[in-house]
Design a protein around this motif. Structure first.
Motif: not given
Length: 83
Positions: A55-83
């Motif tokens: 999947y792709g992560v499109e980050v808005a200009d000026g946003a904290d890319t590292g934080l948003l990539l970490a969030i995407a990874a955490c969401v992926d992990h949390l969803v995998a644990e629930e399903h």
């Protein structure tokens, strides 16, 4: 965290104050990350690719890319644990 069978919502509490909202179809990886004012910071989507678990992560200009990539990874992990 709020959960329904097809759509999820998460809230991220930031250490410096404020929060980010994550909402959309988390299971199928098509969701957005928005700040507390409703501004989209990132869009995460599997629809851009045909390969499973890619999947792709499109980050808005000026946003904290590292934080948003970490969030995407955490969401992926949390969803995998629930399903």
């Amino acid at each position: 965290k709020l959960f329904t069978p097809f759509r999820d919502k998460y809230l991220v509490e930031l250490a410096g104050g404020g929060e980010l909202r994550i909402h959309g179809d988390l299971v199928d990886k098509d969701y957005r990350v928005e700040n507390q004012h409703g501004d989209r910071l990132a869009r995460i989507s599997r629809k851009w690719f045909r390969v499973r678990d890619t999947y792709g992560v499109e980050v808005a200009d000026g946003a904290d890319t590292g934080l948003l990539l970490a969030i995407a990874a955490c969401v992926d992990h949390l969803v995998a644990e629930e399903h």
